[in-house]
Design a protein around this motif. Structure first.
Motif, mmCIF file in Angstrom:
data_model
loop_
_atom_site.group_PDB
_atom_site.id
_atom_site.type_symbol
_atom_site.label_atom_id
_atom_site.label_comp_id
_atom_site.label_asym_id
_atom_site.label_seq_id
_atom_site.Cartn_x
_atom_site.Cartn_y
_atom_site.Cartn_z
ATOM 1 N N SER A 1 17.142 38.185 -30.291
ATOM 2 C CA SER A 1 18.389 37.541 -30.717
ATOM 3 C C SER A 1 18.153 36.039 -30.691
ATOM 4 O O SER A 1 17.091 35.573 -30.275
ATOM 5 C CB SER A 1 19.514 37.831 -29.724
ATOM 6 N N ALA A 2 19.174 35.267 -31.051
ATOM 7 C CA ALA A 2 19.117 33.808 -30.902
ATOM 8 C C ALA A 2 19.385 33.472 -29.436
ATOM 9 O O ALA A 2 19.973 34.289 -28.718
ATOM 10 C CB ALA A 2 20.185 33.186 -31.795
ATOM 11 N N LYS B 1 26.514 29.602 -27.350
ATOM 12 C CA LYS B 1 25.396 30.334 -27.968
ATOM 13 C C LYS B 1 24.880 29.546 -29.164
ATOM 14 O O LYS B 1 25.691 28.960 -29.903
ATOM 15 C CB LYS B 1 25.888 31.675 -28.524
ATOM 16 N N THR C 1 23.937 30.654 -31.971
ATOM 17 C CA THR C 1 24.577 31.169 -33.197
ATOM 18 C C THR C 1 25.902 30.436 -33.452
ATOM 19 O O THR C 1 26.198 30.043 -34.577
ATOM 20 C CB THR C 1 24.841 32.686 -33.082
ATOM 21 N N GLU D 1 18.034 33.436 -34.925
ATOM 22 C CA GLU D 1 17.036 34.457 -34.580
ATOM 23 C C GLU D 1 15.685 34.131 -35.220
ATOM 24 O O GLU D 1 14.635 34.389 -34.651
ATOM 25 C CB GLU D 1 17.375 35.892 -34.964
ATOM 26 N N PHE E 1 19.391 40.534 -36.637
ATOM 27 C CA PHE E 1 20.658 40.010 -37.167
ATOM 28 C C PHE E 1 20.726 39.792 -38.678
ATOM 29 O O PHE E 1 21.793 39.766 -39.237
ATOM 30 C CB PHE E 1 20.990 38.708 -36.435
ATOM 31 N N ARG F 1 28.590 40.256 -35.979
ATOM 32 C CA ARG F 1 28.132 39.665 -34.720
ATOM 33 C C ARG F 1 27.542 40.722 -33.794
ATOM 34 O O ARG F 1 28.007 41.847 -33.737
ATOM 35 C CB ARG F 1 29.291 38.944 -34.004
ATOM 36 N N GLY F 2 26.506 40.345 -33.083
ATOM 37 C CA GLY F 2 25.822 41.298 -32.213
ATOM 38 C C GLY F 2 24.861 42.186 -32.981
ATOM 39 O O GLY F 2 24.315 43.156 -32.449
ATOM 40 N N GLY F 3 24.621 41.836 -34.249
ATOM 41 C CA GLY F 3 23.870 42.726 -35.149
ATOM 42 C C GLY F 3 22.386 42.873 -34.886
ATOM 43 O O GLY F 3 21.731 43.717 -35.496
ATOM 44 N N SER F 4 21.827 42.096 -33.954
ATOM 45 C CA SER F 4 20.406 42.295 -33.638
ATOM 46 C C SER F 4 20.174 43.696 -33.060
ATOM 47 O O SER F 4 19.083 44.247 -33.189
ATOM 48 C CB SER F 4 19.921 41.252 -32.630
ATOM 49 N N ASP F 5 21.198 44.248 -32.438
ATOM 50 C CA ASP F 5 21.097 45.636 -31.947
ATOM 51 C C ASP F 5 20.775 46.584 -33.089
ATOM 52 O O ASP F 5 20.031 47.552 -32.933
ATOM 53 C CB ASP F 5 22.439 46.089 -31.336
#
Ligand code: ASP
Length: 439
Positions: A37-38, A48, A50, A115, A169, A183-187
Motif C-alpha cells: 500500500s502507500a 496517510k 494517499t 503505492e 490499488f 479506498r483500501g483497494g490494495s487488498d
C-alpha cells in the motif's frame, strides 16, 4: 510453497516499519510476490500519503500553488529511503508527477502514485523486480475490473518472474489512463495477484492480529478469531467488522486460496485464517458478533393479509420506487415489518407511508426508530442445539428487550433487533455467554 504478501499502509509508514516488513519477507523463501500500500499513518494524528495526494491534486486542479504539498509528500518517501540507507532518488519521478498534476491527469492517477512510489522503494530494498500495476491490472471501458484480461496477462508475467513487487490499488483503463479501486483497494490487488500466481496462501499483513470476535471498542480485549469462512466473513463485514476490503475475497474464492490476516507488529501472533470451508471446529459456538445502529422499522397491519396475493410485492415496490434498500422483513399472520436504514428512510418517510396506504390499504402502520441490528455469526451454530435459547436468555438477563429476530436460512447467523441504547449491553451479554462462559 508460494505466497503473496500484501502490506497495509501502517506496515509501511516509516523506515522502521519497512525493516519489520523486510524481516518478515526474508524469513520465508515462499514470500515471492509483494503488494504494498502507500505509506499510512505513523501516529494517530498523522495523514496517510494517499490523502496527501488527493489534497495536493485538488490544489493543482484549482490552479493554486501545490509545490509545498508535493514537497511534503516527497519528504515522507525520502525519510523512508534515508532510514533504509538506499541508493535511490525519486527526484525524476516527482518531476513527472509535478508535470502531470499541472496537466490535471486525474485524481486516480494522483492517488495511485502513493503505492507506485512505495513499490519502487520496496523493490529496491528487497532486490525484487518491480512490475507496474498499469501493465498487469486492467479495467474495461466502463471502468469495471477486467478479471479475464488481467488474469491472462498477469499470470504469464508472473510465470517468468521469480520474485516481484506489484503496487496495490490501481491499474489501467483501455486508453492507458490510470484507475484506482475504491479506498483500501490494495487488498484486492493482493487477491488478484494471488489468483494469477496460483499461490498457496495470500498473507495480508496489517496492524491488528486478525479479526476479533467482537468490536474492541465495546468488549475489553476480545479474543481473536482463528479461522473463519468466506461466508461468515461476509456476514460480519456487512455488519461493520472491517479489516479487509469487502471485495477482496471474490477473486480467490473459487480458487480455494486462503487469506491469512497477520500483524506486522506482532508477527508471531497466529492471526486469522479465512477459508472457503474448514473442518476445524470453532473454539466457541459462535465465530463472531457484529452490529450496526441506526435502523427504523415499519410495521404494516391488515387483517387477512396473508391470503391477499401480491401483498408483500406491493409493499416492497413502494420501497423500491423510493430507492430504499431493505435489511430484514420479519412477518406475522396479519403483520409484516420492514427494517431499513433510518437515514435513508427519513427523507422519504411521508412519501413511503402514503405509497403503502395507496398500495395495500392497511388497517394500521406503525413506525419505530433508533433500532440496532446485531448479527451472531457462526458455522458452529448449525450443529448445536439451544444456540438461540442461550442468545435470548442472555439478552433477557441483561434486561435487553428483543424487538426482532431473524435466523438466516443457512443457519449461519441469527440477527436480533434491539433498541440503540441497548446495543452495547446486548453485545456484552452475548460475548459473555458464548465466549467468557464458553458454552
Ligand atoms: N492507499 C489506498 C488507501 O488509502 C489503498 C490501500 O491502502 O489499500 O485507500
Amino acid at each position: 510453497m508460494k505466497k503473496v504478501v500484501k502490506f497495509g499502509g501502517s506496515s509501511l509508514a516509516s523506515a522502521e516499519q519497512f525493516k519489520k516488513v523486510g524481516n518478515i519477507i526474508r524469513a520465508e523463501e515462499s514470500r515471492r510476490y509483494v503488494v504494498p500500500s502507500a505509506p499510512g499513518k505513523r501516529f494517530s494524528a498523522d495523514t496517510k500519503v494517499t490523502d496527501m495526494l488527493y489534497q495536493c491534486y485538488e490544489t493543482a486542479v484549482s490552479e493554486k500553488d501545490f509545490k509545498a504539498q508535493l514537497d511534503a509528500i516527497q519528504a515522507r518517501y525520502q525519510e523512508i529511503i534515508d532510514g533504509l540507507g538506499l541508493p535511490l532518488s525519486l527526484d525524476a519521478e516527482f518531476d513527472v508527477i509535478c508535470e502531470n498534476f499541472k496537466k490535471k491527469t486525474g485524481e486516480d492517477y494522483a492517488a495511485s502514485r502513493g503505492e507506485y512510489l512505495n513499490g519502487i522503494i520496496m523493490a529496491t530494498y528487497l532486490g525484487y523486480d518491480f512490475i507496474d500495476a498499469t501493465d498487469v491490472i486492467f479495467f474495461d471501458e466502463e471502468g469495471n475490473f477486467d478479471a479475464e484480461k488481467t488474469n491472462d496477462i498477469l499470470s504469464k508475467r508472473l510465470e517468468n518472474t521469480e520474485r516481484a513487487v506489484i503496487p496495490g490499488f490501481y491499474g489501467s483503463m483501455p486508453d492507458g489512463t490510470i484507475k484506482t479501486f475504491s479506498r483500501g483497494g490494495s487488498d484486492l490487488t493482493g487477491s488478484i495477484v494471488a489468483k494469477a500466481a496460483q499461490v498457496d496462501v495470500y498473507e495480508n499483513w496489517t496492524d491488528v492480529s486478525g479479526f476479533l470476535i467482537a468490536d474492541p471498542r465495546i468488549i475489553q480485549n476480545p479474543k481473536p478469531i482463528e479461522a473463519i469462512t468466506y461466508k461468515e466473513l461476509r456476514e460480519l463485514s456487512y455488519m461493520g467488522a472491517t479489516v479487509l476490503h469487502e471485495d477482496a475475497i471474490f477473486p480467490i474464492r473459487e480458487e480455494g486460496i486462503p487469506i491469512h490476516i497477520k500483524n506486522t507488529n506482532a508477527p508471531e501472533d497466529a492471526g486469522t485464517l479465512i477459508v472457503e470451508a474448514t473442518c476445524r471446529h470453532p473454539k466457541y459456538t459462535i465465530t463472531g458478533i457484529a452490529g450496526k445502529q441506526g435502523f427504523a422499522s415499519i410495521t404494516i397491519e391488515k387483517a387477512m393479509m396473508n391470503s391477499e396475493i401480491g401483498f408483500c410485492r406491493k409493499v416492497l415496490q413502494v420501497f423500491e420506487d423510493n430507492g430504499i434498500s431493505i435489511e430484514h422483513m420479519p412477518s406475522g399472520i396479519d403483520t409484516m415489518t420492514v427494517l431499513i436504514h433510518q437515514t435513508e428512510f427519513e427523507e422519504k418517510e411521508q412519501k413511503v407511508l402514503a405509497g403503502i396506504h395507496q398500495a395495500v390499504n392497511p388497517d394500521s402502520i406503525e413506525l419505530e426508530s433508533d433500532l440496532a441490528l446485531i448479527a451472531i455469526v457462526g458455522r458452529g451454530m448449525r450443529s448445536k442445539r439451544g444456540t438461540s435459547g442461550r442468545i435470548f436468555s442472555a439478552l433477557a438477563h441483561a434486561h435487553v428487550n428483543v424487538k426482532m429476530i431473524d435466523q438466516g436460512s443457512s443457519e449461519l447467523n441469527i440477527v436480533v433487533g434491539v433498541r440503540n441504547h441497548d446495543f452495547e449491553n446486548a453485545i456484552q451479554a452475548l460475548y459473555d455467554i458464548f465466549v467468557n462462559t464458553r458454552i
